[in-house]
Design an enzyme around this catalytic site. Structure first.
Site, PDB file in Angstrom:
ATOM      1  N   SER A 101       0.876  -1.094  -0.077  1.00  0.00           N
ATOM      2  CA  SER A 101      -0.190   0.272   0.047  1.00  0.00           C
ATOM      3  C   SER A 101       0.802   1.345  -0.224  1.00  0.00           C
ATOM      4  O   SER A 101       0.510   2.400  -0.177  1.00  0.00           O
ATOM      5  CB  SER A 101      -0.880  -0.049   1.378  1.00  0.00           C
ATOM      6  OG  SER A 101      -0.237   0.198   2.574  1.00  0.00           O
ATOM      7  N   ASN A 102       1.967   0.955   0.218  1.00  0.00           N
ATOM      8  CA  ASN A 102       3.121   2.216   0.371  1.00  0.00           C
ATOM      9  C   ASN A 102       4.417   1.652   0.188  1.00  0.00           C
ATOM     10  O   ASN A 102       4.990   0.932   0.769  1.00  0.00           O
ATOM     11  CB  ASN A 102       3.110   2.938   1.577  1.00  0.00           C
ATOM     12  CG  ASN A 102       3.678   4.216   1.564  1.00  0.00           C
ATOM     13  OD1 ASN A 102       4.941   4.534   0.889  1.00  0.00           O
ATOM     14  ND2 ASN A 102       3.074   5.239   2.055  1.00  0.00           N
ATOM     15  N   HIS A 135      -3.479  13.987   2.594  1.00  0.00           N
ATOM     16  CA  HIS A 135      -3.087  13.544   1.375  1.00  0.00           C
ATOM     17  C   HIS A 135      -3.695  14.965   0.469  1.00  0.00           C
ATOM     18  O   HIS A 135      -4.549  15.838   0.598  1.00  0.00           O
ATOM     19  CB  HIS A 135      -3.408  12.310   0.534  1.00  0.00           C
ATOM     20  CG  HIS A 135      -2.781  11.133   1.063  1.00  0.00           C
ATOM     21  ND1 HIS A 135      -3.055  10.402   2.236  1.00  0.00           N
ATOM     22  CD2 HIS A 135      -1.661  10.586   0.448  1.00  0.00           C
ATOM     23  CE1 HIS A 135      -2.242   9.727   2.227  1.00  0.00           C
ATOM     24  NE2 HIS A 135      -1.127   9.611   1.290  1.00  0.00           N
ATOM     25  N   LYS A 139      -6.684  12.487  -4.170  1.00  0.00           N
ATOM     26  CA  LYS A 139      -6.682  11.235  -3.929  1.00  0.00           C
ATOM     27  C   LYS A 139      -8.174  10.776  -3.761  1.00  0.00           C
ATOM     28  O   LYS A 139      -8.954  11.390  -3.005  1.00  0.00           O
ATOM     29  CB  LYS A 139      -5.794  10.953  -2.441  1.00  0.00           C
ATOM     30  CG  LYS A 139      -5.746   9.736  -1.985  1.00  0.00           C
ATOM     31  CD  LYS A 139      -4.733   9.247  -0.863  1.00  0.00           C
ATOM     32  CE  LYS A 139      -4.760   7.982  -0.568  1.00  0.00           C
ATOM     33  NZ  LYS A 139      -4.309   6.976  -1.734  1.00  0.00           N
ATOM     34  N   GLY A 145      -4.622   3.767   1.860  1.00  0.00           N
ATOM     35  CA  GLY A 145      -4.319   2.345   2.227  1.00  0.00           C
ATOM     36  C   GLY A 145      -3.162   2.109   3.273  1.00  0.00           C
ATOM     37  O   GLY A 145      -3.215   1.387   4.014  1.00  0.00           O
TER      38      GLY A 145
HETATM   39  N1  LIG Z   1       1.773   2.026  -3.167  1.00  0.00           N
HETATM   40  C1  LIG Z   1       2.254   3.183  -3.185  1.00  0.00           C
HETATM   41  O1  LIG Z   1       3.455   3.575  -2.950  1.00  0.00           O
HETATM   42  C2  LIG Z   1       1.251   4.443  -3.625  1.00  0.00           C
HETATM   43  C3  LIG Z   1       1.905   5.664  -3.858  1.00  0.00           C
HETATM   44  C4  LIG Z   1       1.021   6.618  -4.428  1.00  0.00           C
HETATM   45  C5  LIG Z   1      -0.008   6.427  -4.991  1.00  0.00           C
HETATM   46  N2  LIG Z   1      -0.489   5.076  -4.828  1.00  0.00           N
HETATM   47  C6  LIG Z   1      -1.840   4.511  -5.514  1.00  0.00           C
HETATM   48  O2  LIG Z   1      -1.443   4.355  -6.962  1.00  0.00           O
HETATM   49  C7  LIG Z   1      -2.642   4.599  -7.859  1.00  0.00           C
HETATM   50  C8  LIG Z   1      -2.280   5.578  -8.792  1.00  0.00           C
HETATM   51  O3  LIG Z   1      -2.139   6.791  -8.366  1.00  0.00           O
HETATM   52  P1  LIG Z   1      -1.621   8.091  -9.121  1.00  0.00           P
HETATM   53  O4  LIG Z   1      -1.626   9.109  -8.254  1.00  0.00           O
HETATM   54  O5  LIG Z   1      -0.693   7.726 -10.343  1.00  0.00           O
HETATM   55  O6  LIG Z   1      -3.091   8.072  -9.944  1.00  0.00           O
HETATM   56  P2  LIG Z   1      -3.494   8.847 -11.295  1.00  0.00           P
HETATM   57  O7  LIG Z   1      -4.816   8.946 -11.273  1.00  0.00           O
HETATM   58  O8  LIG Z   1      -2.558   9.928 -11.402  1.00  0.00           O
HETATM   59  O9  LIG Z   1      -3.121   7.607 -12.280  1.00  0.00           O
HETATM   60  C9  LIG Z   1      -3.821   6.487 -12.538  1.00  0.00           C
HETATM   61  C10 LIG Z   1      -3.818   6.004 -13.993  1.00  0.00           C
HETATM   62  O10 LIG Z   1      -4.462   4.904 -14.417  1.00  0.00           O
HETATM   63  C11 LIG Z   1      -4.828   4.873 -15.707  1.00  0.00           C
HETATM   64  N3  LIG Z   1      -5.759   3.790 -15.767  1.00  0.00           N
HETATM   65  C12 LIG Z   1      -7.098   3.602 -15.996  1.00  0.00           C
HETATM   66  N4  LIG Z   1      -7.533   2.524 -16.419  1.00  0.00           N
HETATM   67  C13 LIG Z   1      -6.582   1.964 -16.652  1.00  0.00           C
HETATM   68  C14 LIG Z   1      -6.472   0.496 -16.842  1.00  0.00           C
HETATM   69  N5  LIG Z   1      -7.260  -0.489 -17.387  1.00  0.00           N
HETATM   70  N6  LIG Z   1      -5.201  -0.110 -17.366  1.00  0.00           N
HETATM   71  C15 LIG Z   1      -3.921   0.727 -17.060  1.00  0.00           C
HETATM   72  N7  LIG Z   1      -4.183   2.064 -16.515  1.00  0.00           N
HETATM   73  C16 LIG Z   1      -5.534   2.699 -16.370  1.00  0.00           C
HETATM   74  C17 LIG Z   1      -5.655   6.203 -15.593  1.00  0.00           C
HETATM   75  O11 LIG Z   1      -5.738   6.834 -17.007  1.00  0.00           O
HETATM   76  C18 LIG Z   1      -4.676   7.233 -14.922  1.00  0.00           C
HETATM   77  O12 LIG Z   1      -3.523   7.819 -15.712  1.00  0.00           O
HETATM   78  C19 LIG Z   1      -3.629   4.815  -6.623  1.00  0.00           C
HETATM   79  O13 LIG Z   1      -4.440   3.871  -6.398  1.00  0.00           O
HETATM   80  C20 LIG Z   1      -2.882   5.557  -5.433  1.00  0.00           C
HETATM   81  O14 LIG Z   1      -3.621   5.334  -4.170  1.00  0.00           O
HETATM   82  C21 LIG Z   1       0.078   3.726  -4.282  1.00  0.00           C
END
Ligand SMILES: NC(=O)c1ccc[n+]([C@@H]2O[C@H](COP(=O)([O-])OP(=O)(O)OC[C@H]3O[C@@H](n4cnc5c(N)ncnc54)[C@H](O)[C@@H]3O)[C@@H](O)[C@H]2O)c1
Length: 238
Positions: A101-102, A135, A139, A145
């Protein structure tokens, strides 16, 4: 390594920069279902996939990687209900996946400290635990998460807690999580134990998205050649 980026939003772009600086190739970028239709075969030629997409599509993306025998790093959050099923599928079909989740190394250190502190606090019933996360306004999910993992890890250890609540609850068995959405803040998490006498706080403040991107690329380098379902603590050896 030839990396397939699944999701090319804020995190996908940050991961691209980081991966190129570590001399990897961004072999494939997929940002929507239309792009999937044209590129499914190219996925099988990738060494590893990194998914930072959206909760509604992440499990389909993971299954596509499993079908093509491509190890996958998953950072997308807010799909907890399906995590167990994906974990089982990964093991049954002899695939490789790491989920966090991070992915920030600093946050994973905080996860470890949170578990240790909960063990110490288990006998200190006068302290009330709360978790606070802040955040950026874009978000989608709340609580984060990361906040949910912090709460669940503490619930596993603290006898006096059995669930978390995202709204202020008076039930003493609950851990209250407060979510704030402000401006451009990358991600701040605060764990607080408070009694009538004093309070203890542990805080992690991400200055930018580079920490998540670095952790995800390190995880991609680590998972190639492995099979099984992994978490960051497996990679970091905590
Ligand atoms: N685990 C971590 O360390 C961490 C850190 C930051 C964000 N996140 C998570 O990562 C995710 C993305 O964050 P973000 O800030 O880049 O969001 P964002 O909205 O900027 O990017 C998400 C992208 O996914 C694309 N998308 C939509 N349908 C898709 C598909 N079928 N296949 C592939 N891509 C598709 C969208 O077009 C969009 O560009 C979120 O769930 C966020 O909570 C996790």
């Amino acid at each position: 390594m030839k990396i397939a980026l699944l999701g090319y939003g804020k995190m996908g772009k940050e991961i691209e920069k980081l991966a190129l600086s570590r001399h990897h190739e961004i072999f494939l970028k997929i940002d929507n279902e239309v792009e999937w239709r044209n590129n499914l075969e190219k996925l099988s030629e990738s060494d590893v996939a990194i998914d930072f997409s959206m909760p509604g599509c992440v499990t389909d993306n993971i299954k596509r990687c499993f079908q093509k025998n491509v190890p996958i790093v998953v950072g997308t959050t807010a799909w907890f209900e399906e995590l167990d099923e994906i974990n089982k599928l990964c093991v049954q079909t002899d695939q490789a996946m790491i989920y966090a989740s991070n992915f920030s190394i600093g946050v994973n250190i905080i996860f470890e400290i949170n578990r240790k502190l909960a063990r110490i606090m288990n006998g200190q019933n006068e302290y009330e635990l709360t978790i606070d996360e802040t955040h950026h306004i874009h978000k989608i999910d709340a609580p984060s998460g990361t906040a949910i993992k912090l709460a669940n890890d503490a619930i596993d250890i603290l006898d006096r807690k059995n669930a978390w609540s995202g709204t202020a609850s008076l039930d003493t068995g609950m851990i209250n999580i407060t979510s704030n959405r402000e401006g451009n803040i990358t991600g701040t998490h605060l764990i607080k134990y408070e009694s009538d006498i004093d309070s203890l706080e542990i805080k992690h403040e991400a200055k930018n998205r580079q920490g998540f991107a670095l952790g995800a690329v390190l995880a991609a380098e680590w998972i190639v050649g492995k099979s099984g379902f992994f978490e960051m603590k497996d990679m970091l050896g905590f």
